[in-house]
Scaffold this motif. Structure first.
Motif, mmCIF file in Angstrom:
data_model
loop_
_atom_site.group_PDB
_atom_site.id
_atom_site.type_symbol
_atom_site.label_atom_id
_atom_site.label_comp_id
_atom_site.label_asym_id
_atom_site.label_seq_id
_atom_site.Cartn_x
_atom_site.Cartn_y
_atom_site.Cartn_z
ATOM 1 N N ASN A 86 -0.278 -8.739 10.208
ATOM 2 C CA ASN A 86 0.640 -7.707 9.704
ATOM 3 C C ASN A 86 0.030 -6.310 9.761
ATOM 4 O O ASN A 86 0.738 -5.319 9.899
ATOM 5 N N MET A 87 -1.282 -6.251 9.638
ATOM 6 C CA MET A 87 -1.969 -4.954 9.707
ATOM 7 C C MET A 87 -1.996 -4.419 11.137
ATOM 8 O O MET A 87 -2.204 -3.238 11.353
ATOM 9 N N LYS A 88 -1.843 -5.302 12.099
ATOM 10 C CA LYS A 88 -2.044 -4.903 13.500
ATOM 11 C C LYS A 88 -0.756 -4.490 14.215
ATOM 12 O O LYS A 88 -0.810 -4.048 15.363
ATOM 13 N N TRP A 89 0.393 -4.678 13.558
ATOM 14 C CA TRP A 89 1.638 -4.305 14.234
ATOM 15 C C TRP A 89 1.723 -2.810 14.472
ATOM 16 O O TRP A 89 2.292 -2.346 15.453
ATOM 17 N N ASN A 90 1.173 -2.059 13.537
ATOM 18 C CA ASN A 90 1.342 -0.609 13.590
ATOM 19 C C ASN A 90 0.550 0.013 14.743
ATOM 20 O O ASN A 90 -0.656 -0.165 14.843
ATOM 21 N N GLU A 125 8.252 -3.848 8.515
ATOM 22 C CA GLU A 125 8.137 -5.304 8.374
ATOM 23 C C GLU A 125 6.706 -5.752 8.055
ATOM 24 O O GLU A 125 6.431 -6.940 7.879
ATOM 25 N N SER A 126 5.769 -4.799 7.974
ATOM 26 C CA SER A 126 4.369 -5.177 7.701
ATOM 27 C C SER A 126 4.195 -5.498 6.220
ATOM 28 O O SER A 126 3.963 -4.606 5.405
ATOM 29 N N MET A 153 -0.068 -12.516 0.980
ATOM 30 C CA MET A 153 -0.478 -12.866 -0.388
ATOM 31 C C MET A 153 0.461 -12.248 -1.425
ATOM 32 O O MET A 153 0.886 -12.919 -2.375
ATOM 33 N N ALA A 154 0.793 -10.978 -1.230
ATOM 34 C CA ALA A 154 1.671 -10.292 -2.185
ATOM 35 C C ALA A 154 3.013 -11.016 -2.293
ATOM 36 O O ALA A 154 3.626 -11.056 -3.368
ATOM 37 N N MET A 158 0.839 -1.203 0.000
ATOM 38 C CA MET A 158 0.000 0.000 0.000
ATOM 39 C C MET A 158 0.878 1.259 0.000
ATOM 40 O O MET A 158 0.634 2.200 -0.765
ATOM 41 N N ALA A 159 1.902 1.250 0.857
ATOM 42 C CA ALA A 159 2.830 2.388 0.891
ATOM 43 C C ALA A 159 3.587 2.481 -0.427
ATOM 44 O O ALA A 159 3.805 3.573 -0.969
ATOM 45 N N GLU A 160 3.946 1.321 -0.956
ATOM 46 C CA GLU A 160 4.675 1.303 -2.227
ATOM 47 C C GLU A 160 3.797 1.861 -3.359
ATOM 48 O O GLU A 160 4.272 2.609 -4.221
ATOM 49 N N THR A 161 2.518 1.519 -3.334
ATOM 50 C CA THR A 161 1.595 2.043 -4.349
ATOM 51 C C THR A 161 1.511 3.565 -4.242
ATOM 52 O O THR A 161 1.497 4.278 -5.257
#
Ligand code: 13P
Ligand code: SF4
Length: 311
Positions: A263-267, A84-85, A89-90, A65-68
């Motif tokens: 991975n979404m919850k680390w932040n 690290e998030s 799937m990607a 998402m950040a890369e996009t």
């Protein structure tokens, strides 16, 4: 849970000083919404990233998402507070594997899900999100479509457009695949009048049990328009939490307690503060790849009209 006022104040001050915006995906920990300028799904956030005149974008989401956002706004500083998030799937396809897949299907058009890395987008004809995937595939003249990396969304698209041959890669979302048919059947039995709302990354057996299939924004809009007061939510927990917050008079049940994207919850808000304060965890994309990936994303944005689900 509410944010500590000192964190909120510091972040708001830094946003003004540095001309920064915070974009947050609906799967993030819900307290992030208090400091976010925009909250929504992948399509909505891609649009916000392409339109903002901020100098810094802090992306509360996962890496692709950040890369996009960086692909769309190469001159802005894009920060991912927890680098690290990643999206599991990607990570299931790389450029070499995609080239082999393409070689086996000459003449097919390649559609990549936005949940993929820049190199995959650069090797694809067009990108899509779950909110516009069917529209994107329908817009292509080719009869055969290679869809990467999600076989769940690919199978859903194939069912919606039988006139095309859609061949999917084998990738999948572990979070959505953890939702099982028996989970839904048990809840349908318990909540007889509930509407079953399903994200298309789920297994086809779950999609068959749905009253409505849609992206994050699609699910949220469906609730807004529906006359029902009870819903079984077959997607990530963050969507359920936002619906519970926004419609306290209605009843929402998560299809499976396992539908959480770790991975979404680390932040955490503290991570957002550190990355904005120190301007660390910046995302970069090699310019040659960025330009090709940009073409695939831009084509998607041009043919799809946003269905906003955010603030
Ligand atoms: P949306 O496109 O609905 O935001 O979904 C993104 C995602 O990662 C789903 O797992
Ligand atoms: Fe990736 Fe699945 Fe998490 Fe979405 S929910 S970010 S597809 S691992």
């Amino acid at each position: 849970m509410s944010l500590k006022p000192e964190i909120t104040n510091k972040i708001n001050k830094l946003k003004k000083e540095k001309n920064a915006v915070i974009l947050a995906h609906c799967y993030q920990n819900i307290e992030i919404d208090e400091i976010a300028d925009f909250v929504g799904d992948s399509l909505y956030l891609s649009r916000r990233a392409s339109e903002t005149d901020a100098d810094i974008i802090v992306f509360a989401g996962v890496y692709f998402m950040a890369e996009t956002a960086k692909i769309l706004s190469p001159h802005k500083k894009v920060l991912l507070p927890r680098p690290e998030s990643g999206c599991l799937m990607a990570d299931m396809i790389n450029a070499e594997e995609l080239r082999k897949f393409k070689a086996k299907h000459p003449g097919a058009s390649v559609v990549c899900y936005v949940n993929s890395e820049a190199e995959i987008k650069a090797e694809s004809d067009i990108c899509c999100t779950s909110a516009n995937a069917v529209k994107v595939v329908k817009s292509l003249p080719a009869e055969e479509i290679l869809f990467v990396p999600d076989r769940g969304l690919g199978a859903y698209i194939a069912g919606q457009i039988p006139e095309k041959k859609v061949t999917s890669y084998y990738g999948y979302c572990p979070t959505h695949m953890r939702i099982l048919p028996e989970d839904i059947l048990e809840l349908k039995n318990r909540y007889k009048n509930a509407e079953v709302l399903v994200h298309p990354e789920c297994h086809m057996e779950i999609i068959k049990l749905a009253d409505f299939v849609g992206s994050t924004s699609g699910i949220m809009n469906r609730v807004k328009q529906s006359g029902s007061d009870c819903f079984i939510i077959a997607t990530e927990r963050g969507v359920l939490e936002r619906l519970q917050r926004d419609y306290p008079e209605r009843h929402f049940v998560l299809a499976s307690e396992k539908a959480i994207c770790e991975n979404m919850k680390w932040n955490r808000p503290e991570d957002v503060l550190i990355s904005l304060e120190k301007e660390v965890h910046e995302v970069f994309v090699e310019e040659n790849i960025r330009q090709k990936a940009y073409t695939a994303i831009k084509k998607m944005l041009d043919i799809s009209r946003a269905t906003p689900a955010g603030k």
